[in-house]
Design a protein around this motif. Structure first.
Motif, short mmCIF file in Angstrom:
data_model
loop_
_atom_site.label_atom_id
_atom_site.label_comp_id
_atom_site.label_asym_id
_atom_site.label_seq_id
_atom_site.Cartn_x
_atom_site.Cartn_y
_atom_site.Cartn_z
N ALA A 89 -9.30 0.10 32.97
CA ALA A 89 -7.96 0.02 33.57
C ALA A 89 -7.57 -1.42 33.88
O ALA A 89 -6.45 -1.85 33.58
CB ALA A 89 -7.89 0.87 34.82
N THR A 90 -8.47 -2.19 34.48
CA THR A 90 -8.11 -3.54 34.89
C THR A 90 -7.94 -4.49 33.71
O THR A 90 -7.05 -5.34 33.72
CB THR A 90 -9.16 -4.13 35.86
OG1 THR A 90 -10.46 -4.03 35.27
CG2 THR A 90 -9.15 -3.39 37.18
N ALA B 221 -4.46 -3.59 32.50
CA ALA B 221 -3.34 -3.73 33.42
C ALA B 221 -3.13 -5.16 33.90
O ALA B 221 -1.98 -5.60 34.03
CB ALA B 221 -3.55 -2.81 34.63
N THR C 139 -6.15 0.63 39.09
CA THR C 139 -4.76 0.24 39.00
C THR C 139 -4.31 -0.42 40.30
O THR C 139 -3.51 -1.36 40.30
CB THR C 139 -3.87 1.45 38.68
OG1 THR C 139 -4.34 2.09 37.50
CG2 THR C 139 -2.42 1.03 38.47
N VAL D 21 0.28 3.82 42.23
CA VAL D 21 -1.12 4.22 42.29
C VAL D 21 -1.35 5.44 43.18
O VAL D 21 -2.19 6.29 42.89
CB VAL D 21 -1.99 3.04 42.79
CG1 VAL D 21 -3.40 3.49 43.10
CG2 VAL D 21 -2.00 1.94 41.76
#
Length: 453
Positions: free
Chosen positions: A27-28, A31, A164, A281
């Motif tokens: 995710a990171t 994102a 997120t 989130v």
């Protein structure tokens, strides 16, 4: 339809947690650059908006080559750790370093800065493929059960929600800790912090999946690229899911790239990026059990249509932000968050179903190839979100700048920011709702539908 399995393997809680924690990385790494990299280049390194969009997009084209290759390699890997986990470890040893270098470059501006970031981002994409492709292939091999895959993946989605939050709240908070617009030093600190989090999460996934079940995985497909691509071409469920995911992620990537501009130029404060992401989130962390129940009640296709309608409805409503202000923007993003939570969960659950159905039909292990193609195409298409938004900014007359020489943006550029954050992504996400109707993979006992239809 997916054929019933003779027995169902239950995935232990420990393995679910171990698998899920890897999503802090997946995710990171998507994102944070999607949220901050375009803004970093245009507002700190004086890179023209169109060129910055190209830089964010171009390395992703490499994914079209490296992701299927990694998938094929992992399918054919024979190791006491299983076919996937050695690649998780390889990614853990390389990705954090490459990611940090993206935001830790020498004091360059303009075209030289763009070239440096493009090289580092290409290395990041390569290292990420080593981890991401085998990681996403694993759920389809952990259990035969159609609904247990959704239950298994809700654990992953909880970690995606937390990641997120890190990407959308912690990363911008570190960047703005030394001023509202940040400094090159604060971007370096952010890069180092996120890289450390990635390293811990990737090692956690590697060790946490040591006892992950392999549900009678077939032998690896030893055919050449032509035979494997031919098999994929005939799998319409996979093809429609890929088109669906690409369309949805194109909208998401546009909104990520636009978020800092939306906060700075529509809401009037760059720090609003953090609260907007908190609104996004929250539903991801809280609504997973609800989406699991909706997937059982309406099947995954029906739940996906509902999720896309909520996503698109919230995005459309955000067009009115200049009239109703910051509170309205946060409420609409909250609605987007509810829909986005369902979209993410159902995408990954459907992919696991497609992988399992392909193994049952072909008797061959192609999870890596399928996942590699899916992630490569999705990543490549979604990366155009930043490019499209960069073009919208350029058409609106957006002026690139450096912190020492701030500029006043014309009204046309501010309007372009609003359109790129709301109207264009809304049209894209509503189109994906229609595409969902073409996906027909169903659970055992459902009305007749061929596994590849």
């Amino acid at each position: 339809m997916i054929a019933p399995a003779a027995s169902t393997s239950t995935v232990s809680r420990g393995v679910r947690l171990g698998y899920g924690v890897g999503s802090f990385c997946t995710a990171t790494v998507t994102a944070v650059p999607g949220l901050l990299l375009l803004y970093y280049m245009t507002n700190f390194l004086a890179v023209p908006a169109w060129l910055a969009g190209v830089v964010v997009t171009a390395p992703k084209v490499w994914d079209l080559f490296i992701n299927p290759m990694v998938g094929r390699w992992s399918d054919r890997t024979r190791s006491r750790m299983g076919p996937r986990r050695p690649w998780l470890l390889a990614g853990a040893c390389t990705l954090p370093i490459a990611f940090f270098l993206v935001f830790a470059g020498p004091p360059l501006t303009g075209v030289p800065a763009a070239l440096y970031i493009a090289a580092c981002f290409l290395a990041t994409a390569t290292a990420y493929a080593l981890f991401e492709v085998p990681y996403k292939a694993m759920p389809g091999e952990m259990t035969h059960d159609y609904h247990e895959r959704t239950s298994l993946l809700q654990w992953r989605m909880v970690f995606i929600g937390a990641a997120t939050a890190i990407a959308g709240v912690l990363a911008p908070a570190i960047v703005t800790s030394q001023g509202d617009d940040g400094t090159p030093a604060s971007y370096r600190l952010m890069g180092a912090t996120i890289a450390a989090i990635m390293l811990v999460s990737m090692l956690g996934a590697f060790f946490g999946t040591a006892r992950a079940p392999m549900t009678g995985a077939p032998e690896a497909d030893r055919g050449g690229w032509r035979e494997q691509f031919s098999a994929v071409k005939d799998n319409s469920a996979f093809l429609w899911l890929t088109v669906l995911a690409c369309t949805q992620m194109l909208a998401v990537s546009m909104m990520l790239a636009a978020a800092p501009y939306f906060a700075a130029y529509t809401l009037g404060t760059p720090t609003a990026t953090q609260t907007l992401f908190a609104a996004l989130v929250g539903p991801i962390l809280l609504t997973m059990p609800l989406w699991v129940r909706l997937a059982r009640r309406f099947d995954k296709r029906g739940a996906m249509i509902l999720a896309t309608v909520l996503f698109g409805g919230g995005t459309t409503a955000a067009v009115a932000t200049p009239l109703f202000g910051s509170a309205w923007a946060h409420v609409t993003i909250l609605v987007v968050g509810v829909g986005y939570a369902g979209v993410q969960l159902l995408q990954f659950s459907m992919l696991a179903d497609v992988i399992a159905a392909d193994a049952q039909r072909s008797g061959k292990r192609r999870a890596g190839v399928l996942t590699g193609l899916w992630t490569a195409i999705e990543s490549g298409v979604s990366s155009f979100g930043a490019l499209i938004f960069g073009i919208i900014l350029s058409l609106g007359g957006f002026i690139e700048s450096e912190p020492s020489r701030p500029v006043q943006q014309p009204d046309s550029a501010v309007t372009a920011v609003l359109i790129g954050q709301t109207a264009v992504p809304a049209l894209i996400i509503f189109a994906s709702a229609l595409m969902t109707l073409k996906y027909r993979l169903t659970p055992p006992g459902a009305p007749a539908s061929d596994a590849s239809a």
